[in-house]
Design an enzyme around this catalytic site. Structure first.
Site, PDB file in Angstrom:
ATOM      1  N   TYR A 126      49.321  31.637  48.629  1.00  0.00           N
ATOM      2  CA  TYR A 126      48.542  30.864  47.659  1.00  0.00           C
ATOM      3  C   TYR A 126      49.320  29.660  47.121  1.00  0.00           C
ATOM      4  O   TYR A 126      48.750  28.765  46.509  1.00  0.00           O
ATOM      5  CB  TYR A 126      48.107  31.745  46.477  1.00  0.00           C
ATOM      6  N   LYS A 159      52.509  42.724  56.903  1.00  0.00           N
ATOM      7  CA  LYS A 159      52.088  42.695  58.307  1.00  0.00           C
ATOM      8  C   LYS A 159      53.305  42.313  59.144  1.00  0.00           C
ATOM      9  O   LYS A 159      53.338  41.256  59.788  1.00  0.00           O
ATOM     10  CB  LYS A 159      50.935  41.686  58.502  1.00  0.00           C
ATOM     11  N   ASP A 190      46.448  46.249  56.937  1.00  0.00           N
ATOM     12  CA  ASP A 190      45.135  46.716  57.412  1.00  0.00           C
ATOM     13  C   ASP A 190      45.054  48.228  57.345  1.00  0.00           C
ATOM     14  O   ASP A 190      44.055  48.808  56.911  1.00  0.00           O
ATOM     15  CB  ASP A 190      44.842  46.185  58.822  1.00  0.00           C
ATOM     16  N   ASP A 239      45.992  40.917  46.292  1.00  0.00           N
ATOM     17  CA  ASP A 239      44.713  40.461  45.741  1.00  0.00           C
ATOM     18  C   ASP A 239      43.582  41.341  46.287  1.00  0.00           C
ATOM     19  O   ASP A 239      42.726  41.848  45.543  1.00  0.00           O
ATOM     20  CB  ASP A 239      44.510  38.998  46.177  1.00  0.00           C
ATOM     21  N   ASP A 277      41.722  44.996  44.402  1.00  0.00           N
ATOM     22  CA  ASP A 277      40.280  45.055  44.132  1.00  0.00           C
ATOM     23  C   ASP A 277      39.650  46.267  44.813  1.00  0.00           C
ATOM     24  O   ASP A 277      38.764  46.918  44.244  1.00  0.00           O
ATOM     25  CB  ASP A 277      39.585  43.777  44.624  1.00  0.00           C
TER      26      ASP A 277
END
Ligand code: NAD
Length: 369
Positions: free
Chosen positions: A143, A194, A227, A251, A255
């Site tokens: 970001y 990852k 994942d 992020d 959630d």
């Protein structure tokens, strides 16, 4: 008794002031029962500050935020501000506060209260007793990484670029927050990246392992691809204690974890900076929900996420574990005895208003006094 701690309250917009009013009552209870004495200041932020000052946060408010022991934030935003340019939108205040306070570790507890076990999107047996903590690095990664932007190519098509970048220092400082938290919980950390396809992920994995081996040999550390972590959160979330991850994966995963617990109106967060030489750290506490313009001004908002954010403030900024736990236990009892605002499934029970939920909570707190 804890004395002379300073708090800046920034209620913001929409339901922000409504839920903050109930958190104020809890602070009043802590002071009245001589558990603590705080110096509390309050200021405008977000759309409320735009309306009065033309900016979402003034320099004077920023100075206050930098000087206090902790900031308790409500929520900002609303449709009337959506046409403003990005730099003076209400949300710009939040980004500025996070950046200038240097708060890099976002803590999002995902805890299922027994009374709300049926509100989860998962089967009750998968979430009963669920209590996990997601630690998300929140001022680095993709970001914020450079280069970034959208460029026009010679053939007239475009190319969008963002850069995932983490340094050893950035990984270690959020890693320490996760390991320290784990020591106060079940001593288990799962680090998520990852590493199979991203060099920054490989560095993340190697750095977390080296940090654990050097400084936290008593903590069990595992590594998981992001994942797979998403799958495991939906399949068997109780396998986790503390999850630590970068900005983008955090992020998304936080959630996902939040939704396992039921309502947005129940979920607090803390965002912490580094501890300085004098033992102080900047810290910022807020519910994860927004300003909920659809219900603002109607007395329908659930104040518990704001009140639970205050409990996190007491725990992480003021070391008031007993009082934080007393507030959390009072929330548990209010829910167990049927207290429900409009956002929580109620099965025919009476709905409480924002203030009535505050009343119910204070009544439970009074019993624990
Ligand atoms: P939201 O979280 O405000 O609301 C989503 C839904 O959940 C709405 O139906 C709302 O009524 C409900 N809800 C949220 N909190 C609740 C509570 N405490 N009690 C009962 N119901 C609750 O998200 P949104 O609708 O996407 O955004 C509304 C505004 O809030 C936008 O301007 C957005 O930019 C802003 N926002 C701010 C923050 C923040 O200040 N940190 C976070 C998210 C969104």
């Amino acid at each position: 008794m804890i004395a002379n701690k300073t708090i800046l309250m920034l209620p913001g917009d929409g339901i922000g002031p409504e839920v903050m009013a109930q958190a104020k009552r809890v602070l009043g209870w802590l002071q009245d029962t001589k558990r603590a004495s705080f110096t509390i200041t309050e200021d405008l932020v977000g759309g409320a500050a735009v309306d009065v000052h033309g900016v979402p946060i003034t320099e004077a408010t920023m100075e206050k935020a930098l000087s206090v022991d902790a900031v308790l934030f409500g929520a900002v935003g609303g449709p009337q501000y959506d046409k403003l340019s990005f730099d003076i939108r209400p949300e710009a205040a939040l980004l500025r506060l996070r950046k200038d306070l240097g708060v890099f570790a976002n803590l999002r507890p995902a805890k299922v209260f027994d009374a709300l076990v049926d509100s989860s999107s998962l089967k009750p047996e998968l979430v009963r007793g669920l209590d996990i903590m997601i630690v998300r690095e929140c001022i680095g990664g993709v970001y914020f990484g450079e280069p970034r932007g959208i460029e026009t190519l010679p053939d007239g098509t475009k190319r969008g670029v963002n850069t995932e970048v983490y340094t050893t220092m950035e990984i270690e400082r959020v890693g320490r927050v996760a390991f320290e938290l784990a020591r106060k919980r079940n001593n288990i950390v799962c680090s998520v990246e990852k590493a199979n396809v991203m060099e920054s992920g490989l560095l993340w994995r190697q750095t977390m392992q080296a940090l654990r081996d050097a400084e936290y040999p008593d903590v069990t550390l595992s590594h998981m691809y992001a994942d797979n972590c998403a799958m495991q959160l939906a399949k068997n979330p109780k396998q986790f204690d503390v999850i630590v991850t970068g900005n983008l994966f955090g992020d998304i995963l936080s959630d996902l974890a939040a939704m396992l617990t039921g309502s947005l109106g129940m979920l607090p967060s803390a965002t912490l900076g580094a501890v300085d030489a004098s033992g102080r750290r900047h810290a910022f506490y807020e519910p994860i929900h927004g300003s909920a313009p659809d219900i603002a001004g109607k007395g329908l908002a659930n104040p518990l996420a704001q009140i639970l954010s205050l409990a996190l403030l007491l725990r992480y900024s003021f070391d008031m574990e007993e009082d934080a736990a007393a507030i959390e236990a009072a929330v548990e009892r209010v829910l167990a005895t049927g207290g429900r605002t409009a956002d929580i499934p109620a099965e025919g029970r009476e709905r409480l208003s924002t203030a009535q939920m505050g009343d119910a909570l204070l009544a439970e707190l009074a019993k624990s006094a």
